[in-house]
Design an enzyme around this catalytic site. Structure first.
Site, PDB file in Angstrom:
ATOM      1  N   THR A 112       0.880  -1.326   0.099  1.00 17.48           N
ATOM      2  CA  THR A 112       0.101  -0.140   0.123  1.00 17.48           C
ATOM      3  C   THR A 112       0.736   1.093  -0.013  1.00 17.48           C
ATOM      4  O   THR A 112       0.787   2.076  -0.793  1.00 17.48           O
ATOM      5  CB  THR A 112      -0.804  -0.016   1.246  1.00 17.48           C
ATOM      6  OG1 THR A 112      -1.984  -1.163   1.291  1.00 17.48           O
ATOM      7  CG2 THR A 112      -1.683   1.279   1.042  1.00 17.48           C
ATOM      8  N   VAL A 159       6.789   7.330  12.833  1.00 13.64           N
ATOM      9  CA  VAL A 159       6.183   7.802  14.013  1.00 13.64           C
ATOM     10  C   VAL A 159       4.679   7.948  13.782  1.00 13.64           C
ATOM     11  O   VAL A 159       3.741   7.494  14.678  1.00 13.64           O
ATOM     12  CB  VAL A 159       6.672   9.016  14.575  1.00 13.64           C
ATOM     13  CG1 VAL A 159       6.001   9.383  16.033  1.00 13.64           C
ATOM     14  CG2 VAL A 159       8.223   8.725  14.906  1.00 13.64           C
ATOM     15  N   GLY A 162     -11.680  -1.522   8.099  1.00 13.78           N
ATOM     16  CA  GLY A 162     -10.441  -1.581   7.481  1.00 13.78           C
ATOM     17  C   GLY A 162      -9.292  -0.822   8.656  1.00 13.78           C
ATOM     18  O   GLY A 162      -8.157  -0.846   8.133  1.00 13.78           O
ATOM     19  N   LYS A 170       6.671   3.733  18.608  1.00 17.95           N
ATOM     20  CA  LYS A 170       6.953   5.173  18.376  1.00 17.95           C
ATOM     21  C   LYS A 170       7.000   5.927  19.654  1.00 17.95           C
ATOM     22  O   LYS A 170       7.918   6.926  19.553  1.00 17.95           O
ATOM     23  CB  LYS A 170       5.214   5.547  17.955  1.00 17.95           C
ATOM     24  CG  LYS A 170       4.862   4.951  16.467  1.00 17.95           C
ATOM     25  CD  LYS A 170       3.606   4.880  16.130  1.00 17.95           C
ATOM     26  CE  LYS A 170       3.263   4.291  15.016  1.00 17.95           C
ATOM     27  NZ  LYS A 170       1.737   4.478  14.496  1.00 17.95           N
TER      28      LYS A 170
END
Length: 445
Positions: free
Chosen positions: A28, A146, A201, A219
């Site tokens: 993607t 991040v 999704g 993160k």
């Protein structure tokens, strides 16, 4: 900073020179990066001072049809691709840790600048990667690792480089924010809200990394490392997810004028020895509705920074998705490409402070406890006395009477995590306490 001697200045290829790109991964994000480079190629060339040219795309299965991509660009041999002399920048959007680590290290050692969106890789191996980039005099960029499209790594490294950052706190996982927002706005329970997130999704088939806080912990490690100039890994971050948050917790928060968010919280504080230390943690947090982060809804992300001179700053936007992540990746590619054309190098890792990372028990915050207790005279006094004996001051106590027991909601003043944990264990041993339904930490507005 790294201990390696300062590398020589990179003079650059010169204006008008093409910059060769190796794209590792074509899912993607990789597809969107390719689309943006193709669609805005002329504009990007003007911004850089030379064109970007994709030399090859490394994929796991070369036989899989890929619309709009010249077959000769595809390869299953990432290592051969990054060794090519006409490749200047390697873009890693594969995912995972060990294989990307091998490929990225090989790219850096081969003198290629690297752009990655891989938060797990950066959080686990930032020191090794930074040292390799320093030794090879090349760039390592990871803005997209991040918060997707939200620019926060760059501002922390550059715009706030002259300031003293006190804390970085944020909503850095869109899946959990969507779930908690759905619970808050509809009254649905956790399971139904997770199912809706999956249907739309926003949640993976296996949502564990998101809902248990592991994604946010990676993160948090990156943010803490940059903000406090200290190497922090995901293993240093206390991690607690949202799977135990109930509809009753959400309702209690609303009644108190709060909302519940999964926050990554990185702070610098003075420890009991009187020295600076840092803490990094991820857990569900009660926020007053007046706090800027409380209004971050759906799958959006935001990072809230407090600095000594700049004060309070908030960065807000799309934290995930193909196009938003590709935007951040391509921004890093442009930065690395400018250095390849005009010379120079982006600021590298800065870990000179080497501050101690506090044990989670040293964390100080406020707490919200939800308990079922016996409904009889003297129970409140008995429990209040227990809190006092453990050095914890109570801010509010609210009791709801029911048929055979009482629900007690207690909010404390600031207390040490270690003191609170000990108190909870003592409460569980009390015959008058039937159940401790939840313990949730609070932040001020």
């Amino acid at each position: 900073m790294t201990s390696a001697s300062a590398p020589s200045f990179n003079p650059g290829k010169g204006p008008g020179s093409a910059v060769g790109i190796a794209l590792l991964g074509f899912g993607t994000v990789g597809t969107e990066v390719m689309r943006l480079m193709t669609e805005y190629g002329d504009e990007l060339a003007h911004r850089i001072g030379g064109p970007l040219e994709v030399r090859g795309i490394a994929v796991s299965d070369i036989s899989k049809p890929r619309e709009g991509v010249a077959p000769e660009l595809l390869t299953e041999d990432a290592f051969a691709l990054i060794e090519r002399e006409d490749v200047d920048i390697v873009v890693e959007v594969i995912g995972g840790i060990e294989y990307p680590r091998e490929v990225v290290l090989a790219a850096l050692k081969a003198g290629k600048s690297v752009v990655t969106a891989n938060k797990a890789l950066v959080a686990a191996h930032s020191a090794e990667l930074a040292d390799a980039a320093e030794a090879a005099n090349v760039d390592l960029y990871f803005e997209a690792a991040v918060a997707g499209a939200i620019p926060v790594v760059g501002p922390l490294r550059r715009s706030l480089a002259g300031d003293q950052i006190q804390s970085v706190m944020g909503i850095v996982n869109g899946t959990t924010n969507f779930i908690l927002d759905a619970m808050d706005s509809t009254g649905a329970d956790y399971a139904d809200s997770l199912a809706e997130a999956t249907r739309l999704g926003y949640a993976e088939a296996d949502p564990t990394a998101d809902v248990e806080g592991h994604d946010a912990a990676s993160k948090a490690a990156i943010l803490a490392s940059i903000a406090f100039h200290t190497r922090v890994t995901a293993d240093d971050v206390y991690c607690e997810g949202i799977s135990n948050i109930s509809a009753a917790d959400i309702e209690a928060a609303q009644q108190a004028g709060h909302t519940i968010k999964l926050l990554a919280i990185c702070e610098k504080f003075t420890n009991k020895e009187g020295k600076s230390a840092i803490s990094a943690r991820v857990h569900p947090t009660l926020l007053p509705v007046s706090h800027p982060l409380a209004s971050v809804n759906k799958s959006f992300n935001a990072i809230f920074v407090e600095a000594e001179a700049a004060g309070r700053l908030m960065f807000y936007g799309n934290g995930a998705g193909g196009a938003p992540t590709a935007s951040a990746v391509l921004g890093d590619v442009v930065g690395a490409a400018r250095n390849k054309v005009h010379g120079g190098r982006a600021p590298g890792e800065s870990t000179y402070a080497n501050l101690p990372i506090a044990d989670f028990g040293e964390t100080t915050t406020r707490y919200h406890l939800d308990m079922d207790v016996e409904d009889r005279v003297g129970v409140l006094a008995e429990l209040a006395s227990l809190f006092s004996e453990q050095g914890i001051s109570l801010r509010t106590i609210r009791q709801e009477e029911r048929d055979d027991d009482a629900r007690l909601i207690v909010v404390t003043h600031s207390a040490l995590e270690s003191d609170l944990s000990r108190t909870v264990e003592l409460l569980k041993a009390k015959p008058v306490v039937k159940a401790i339904n939840s313990v949730i930490r609070l932040e001020r507005d």
